[in-house]
Design a protein around this motif. Structure first.
Motif, short mmCIF file in Angstrom:
data_model
loop_
_atom_site.label_atom_id
_atom_site.label_comp_id
_atom_site.label_asym_id
_atom_site.label_seq_id
_atom_site.Cartn_x
_atom_site.Cartn_y
_atom_site.Cartn_z
N LEU A 10 0.85 -1.18 0.00
CA LEU A 10 0.00 0.00 0.00
C LEU A 10 0.89 1.24 0.00
CD1 LEU A 10 -2.62 -1.04 2.73
CD2 LEU A 10 -2.84 -1.30 0.25
N ASP A 11 0.38 2.35 -0.49
CA ASP A 11 1.14 3.60 -0.47
C ASP A 11 1.11 4.27 0.89
OD1 ASP A 11 1.85 3.46 -3.20
OD2 ASP A 11 -0.08 4.29 -3.78
N THR A 45 -4.37 5.91 0.86
CA THR A 45 -4.84 6.63 -0.32
C THR A 45 -6.15 6.02 -0.82
OG1 THR A 45 -3.69 5.18 -1.87
CG2 THR A 45 -2.43 7.04 -0.96
N VAL A 46 -6.76 6.68 -1.77
CA VAL A 46 -7.98 6.13 -2.38
C VAL A 46 -7.69 4.77 -3.01
CG1 VAL A 46 -9.67 6.48 -4.21
CG2 VAL A 46 -9.00 8.41 -2.77
N THR A 47 -6.53 4.65 -3.64
CA THR A 47 -6.15 3.37 -4.25
C THR A 47 -5.95 2.29 -3.19
OG1 THR A 47 -5.10 4.50 -6.11
CG2 THR A 47 -4.45 2.22 -5.71
N ASP A 48 -5.33 2.66 -2.07
CA ASP A 48 -5.15 1.71 -0.97
C ASP A 48 -6.50 1.18 -0.48
OD1 ASP A 48 -2.40 2.18 -0.99
OD2 ASP A 48 -2.51 3.66 0.63
N ARG A 50 -9.31 1.07 -2.06
CA ARG A 50 -9.92 0.19 -3.06
C ARG A 50 -9.28 -1.20 -3.02
NH1 ARG A 50 -14.20 1.79 -3.79
NH2 ARG A 50 -14.44 -0.47 -3.70
N THR A 51 -7.97 -1.26 -2.81
CA THR A 51 -7.30 -2.55 -2.70
C THR A 51 -7.85 -3.35 -1.53
OG1 THR A 51 -5.25 -1.74 -3.69
CG2 THR A 51 -5.07 -3.67 -2.27
N ASP A 54 -11.67 -4.24 -2.38
CA ASP A 54 -11.90 -5.12 -3.53
C ASP A 54 -11.14 -6.43 -3.43
OD1 ASP A 54 -13.46 -3.07 -4.49
OD2 ASP A 54 -11.98 -2.36 -5.95
#
Length: 267
Positions: A10-11, A45-48, A50-51, A54
């Motif tokens: 994750l970031d 982050t938003v991407t984290d 989502r990971t 999902d």
């Protein structure tokens, strides 16, 4: 996730891994995507997110930080995700309970939040981490039992975290793995694996005014999660309480809880 190391990249967090893939004494393995462990989640982050949602079906976060830490750090991004439930289960006495009225003020006792070890040659009796780990169990058995029940009785994955993802998270995860029947060697190895990310963990903590001053005042290697610390802690638990299951049973844990946790965590 790297299938060989169980690390989750994750970031916004650096000490994140899946408790799946660990061997049990009866030849089984722990199931992936059921229990995760991490350091502070403030910077996801938003991407984290989502990971986690999902790829791991994250449903529950078990936040072991003190009330003072939560107040000082502010609400993390997962508090704004409706499908995720945050369980704040401090392992310290909080203001108004267990006589620690000072915890009402936003002040962090860094010795308990990030216990640091004396040098190995100073002897086992001077190992402060074991003292603090036993203190978590003495002071907040209620939080530990509640944390394991979240892991046992909820859908999706449950993520356990504190500040560094080392001490408080290490104790709760070790107890969960002991209940699941994971080999002692694997429990200890998982605890010590946080050392692989120590530099990155300390870098994150230095970026927070809550922890930075004290981190810089101590040698970096004093924060290492040495394998012998967890070995001695679990041995002390065996000697004083008959092991994790007997200690849990003395604090309200039931055979049904054990069955539920094992069903969730084991293949």
């Amino acid at each position: 996730m790297n299938a060989h190391t169980r690390w989750i990249t994750l970031d916004g967090a650096v000490n994140v891994r899946d408790l799946g893939g660990l061997p049990t004494a009866d030849g089984r393995t722990t199931r992936r995507g059921r229990a995760l462990r991490a350091d502070n989640l403030q910077d996801l982050t938003v991407t984290d997110i989502r990971t986690l949602l999902d790829d791991y079906s994250l449903k529950n976060v078990i936040d072991l930080r003190s009330g003072a830490e939560v107040d000082l750090e502010g609400p993390g991004p997962l508090t704004r995700v409706p499908s995720v439930t945050i369980h704040h289960l401090s392992l310290f006495p909080e203001g108004g309970r267990h006589t620690d009225v000072a915890a009402d003020t936003p002040k962090v006792d860094i010795d308990r939040v990030l216990p640091w070890q004396n040098r190995p040659d100073m002897g086992a009796e001077n190992d402060r981490s074991i003292h603090h780990y036993l203190g978590y169990m003495r002071d907040r058995a209620d939080s530990i039992v509640a944390a394991l029940r979240v892991m046992a009785r909820t859908d999706g994955s449950a993520l356990v975290h504190c500040a560094a993802g080392k001490d408080r998270t290490g104790v709760v995860c070790a107890l969960a793995l002991e209940v699941a029947g994971v080999t002692r060697e694997a429990v200890v190895t998982d605890y010590a694996q946080t050392g692989d990310r120590l530099e990155a963990i300390l870098g994150r903590l230095r970026s927070s005014t809550t922890y930075a001053e004290d981190i810089d005042s101590r040698p970096a290697d004093s924060h290492l999660p040495r394998a012998d610390i967890m070995e001695k802690f679990l041995t002390r638990l065996d000697e004083q309480h008959g092991g994790a299951l007997d200690w849990l049973a003395a604090n309200g844990w039931t055979p049904e809880d054990t069955t539920a946790l094992q069903a969730r965590l084991l293949d």
